[in-house]
Design an enzyme around this catalytic site. Structure first.
Site, PDB file in Angstrom:
ATOM      1  N   PHE A 128       0.849  -1.188   0.000  1.00  0.00           N
ATOM      2  CA  PHE A 128       0.000   0.000   0.000  1.00  0.00           C
ATOM      3  C   PHE A 128       0.888   1.243   0.000  1.00  0.00           C
ATOM      4  CE2 PHE A 128      -2.796   3.262   1.778  1.00  0.00           C
ATOM      5  CZ  PHE A 128      -3.888   3.111   0.942  1.00  0.00           C
ATOM      6  N   ASP A 199       1.529  -4.386   9.002  1.00  0.00           N
ATOM      7  CA  ASP A 199       0.359  -3.554   8.744  1.00  0.00           C
ATOM      8  C   ASP A 199      -0.861  -4.478   8.743  1.00  0.00           C
ATOM      9  OD1 ASP A 199      -1.711  -2.018   7.687  1.00  0.00           O
ATOM     10  OD2 ASP A 199      -0.403  -0.927   6.319  1.00  0.00           O
ATOM     11  N   TYR A 224     -11.049   2.147  10.635  1.00  0.00           N
ATOM     12  CA  TYR A 224     -12.262   2.484   9.879  1.00  0.00           C
ATOM     13  C   TYR A 224     -12.705   1.413   8.891  1.00  0.00           C
ATOM     14  CZ  TYR A 224      -8.449   4.292   6.906  1.00  0.00           C
ATOM     15  OH  TYR A 224      -7.292   4.440   6.190  1.00  0.00           O
ATOM     16  N   LYS A 225     -11.988   0.309   8.788  1.00  0.00           N
ATOM     17  CA  LYS A 225     -12.388  -0.749   7.864  1.00  0.00           C
ATOM     18  C   LYS A 225     -13.277  -1.756   8.597  1.00  0.00           C
ATOM     19  CE  LYS A 225      -8.081  -0.197   5.199  1.00  0.00           C
ATOM     20  NZ  LYS A 225      -8.610   0.585   4.081  1.00  0.00           N
ATOM     21  N   ARG A 372     -12.497  -4.585  -6.341  1.00  0.00           N
ATOM     22  CA  ARG A 372     -12.451  -5.251  -5.033  1.00  0.00           C
ATOM     23  C   ARG A 372     -13.861  -5.407  -4.487  1.00  0.00           C
ATOM     24  NH1 ARG A 372      -8.510  -2.570  -0.696  1.00  0.00           N
ATOM     25  NH2 ARG A 372     -10.246  -1.108  -0.750  1.00  0.00           N
TER      26      ARG A 372
END
Length: 413
Positions: A128, A199, A224-225, A372
């Protein structure tokens, strides 16, 4: 194409789903299929009530006394300990604080302080971007003494030379959903004398994680996921107890041993608190705590079982579309190496994701060509997998994606 393509009867699966009651605890519009919870989790209904309490009561009435009376000042540690229960950490090893990017910087510099004779931060190409950007920032900050190096994803272990101080890896890849073997890679890094920063942004709340079981050094992740903490929710940082003498470069006042002594010189706190920096974001932490508490009510083994079953079903439903319209599966079918998402490559991936919104399906796109589909077991149903494939087939059959407005990339994808 006909509806017989999608004839799988999923009603029995939904009826027998032990996680089904969780769906009612999220705010989801009727008819919407939300497959982007791996980017922004849905809103828990209890979050609004909790924020109203914090704003109207704790802030509005309690004002500054709420730092103590409402336990604002200890929220980062309290919520960190709760996240630790999801990730196999001991109390006092995780703090909820700052953003993922800031925590990467802190974790990297802390690891470097423990390996100051070494000069390389290693990661994989295609990681990422913020992870690599922060590595590059450390390199620039060091004046070039520390080098940020990336190698091919499958070359990581071979690249663990004796100049590598710290390896930064994402456990679940943000595009493909590939799952790394945390224990095996951590062991290989330790054998080479390096430390590892993991991560966990696509891991926490999505797959079982055992940081201490893997002998992990440091880890970071966002709130927040899958933790459903809200847009821009505070992140978290894990430091194994054995590394609490490390010295992250960012030395803010909430990381001080005595923040309210207002001393001129920095004296780091003894434990995980030294990894804090600025004043805790109370509203964000309150929202995050609701999402974490909700996640803790679920059986993580059942969450993982359902995630894999949803993925298997979706892959099955997508196969005719792969044959007819050229979708290419880029996620693993092997359960051991697939996270809680399924990804496909397609030349018109961006346009198709935009057109799906017309059919009340929200997925997301990652450049250059990846669609995704996030699998969030607390509020997705088996029927949603079948219906998504049905609606996607309509988008392709009618070329709904080929509208002029879908050929212009938005600023946020």
């Amino acid at each position: 194409m006909t509806d017989t393509m999608f004839a799988t009867d999923v009603s029995a699966l939904d009826a027998a789903d032990p996680l089904a009651p969780f769906r009612e605890r999220f705010q989801l519009r009727e008819g919407l299929i939300y497959l982007d919870g791996n980017s922004l989790g849905a809103l828990p209904k209890a979050t609004g009530e909790r924020l109203a309490e914090v704003i109207g009561g704790e802030w509005g009435e309690g004002l500054i006394t709420s730092w103590l009376e409402a336990l604002w000042s200890t929220a980062p540690r309290r919520i960190g300990d709760k996240i630790g229960r999801l990730l196999g950490a001991k109390p006092g090893e995780i703090v909820a604080t700052d953003s993922t990017s800031v925590n990467i910087f802190k974790a990297l510099t802390a690891a470097l302080s423990l390996r100051d004779e070494r000069t390389v931060i290693l990661s994989e190409a295609t990681n990422f971007p913020t992870d690599v950007y922060m590595m590059q920032g450390v390199e620039a900050f060091s004046g070039g003494r520390v080098k940020a190096v990336t190698v091919a994803p499958d070359a990581i272990v071979d690249a663990l030379t004796d100049d590598v101080a710290v390896l930064l890896l994402t456990q679940v890849h943000y595009k493909s959903g590939r799952v790394r073997d945390m224990a095996a890679i951590t062991r290989a890094a330790h054998e080479a004398g390096a430390l590892v920063v993991w991560d966990l942004s696509h891991s926490a709340g999505a797959i079982p994680v055992d940081l201490n079981g893997a002998n992990a050094d440091f880890a970071i992740g966002c709130g927040y996921k899958f933790l459903n903490g809200g847009p821009g929710a505070p992140a978290y940082l894990f430091a194994a107890a054995r590394h609490h003498a490390a010295t992250p470069v960012l030395s803010g006042w909430f990381g001080h041993a005595r923040p309210f002594a207002f001393e001129e010189d920095y004296d780091p706190a003894a434990g995980i608190e030294r990894f804090q920096c600025g004043t805790p974001p109370v509203l964000g932490l309150a929202a995050l705590e609701v999402g974490v508490d909700l996640m803790l009510e679920a059986d993580m083994a059942e969450v993982r079982r359902k995630s894999l079953a949803l993925g298997d079903l979706f892959i099955e439903q997508m196969q005719p579309l792969c044959d007819a319209y050229g979708f290419e599966l880029v996620s693993a079918q092997d359960h051991a190496t697939r996270g809680s998402q399924v990804a496909y490559a397609h030349p018109q991936g961006y346009q198709i994701v935009q057109a799906l919104k017309e059919y009340d399906v929200i997925a997301d796109f990652r450049a250059p060509d990846i669609l995704r589909f996030g699998l969030t077991p607390l509020y997705l149903r088996y029927r949603d997998m079948v219906e998504t494939a049905r609606r996607l087939e309509k988008v392709c059959a009618t070329r709904a994606w080929d509208k002029p407005q879908y050929h212009q990339r938005a600023a946020v994808t």
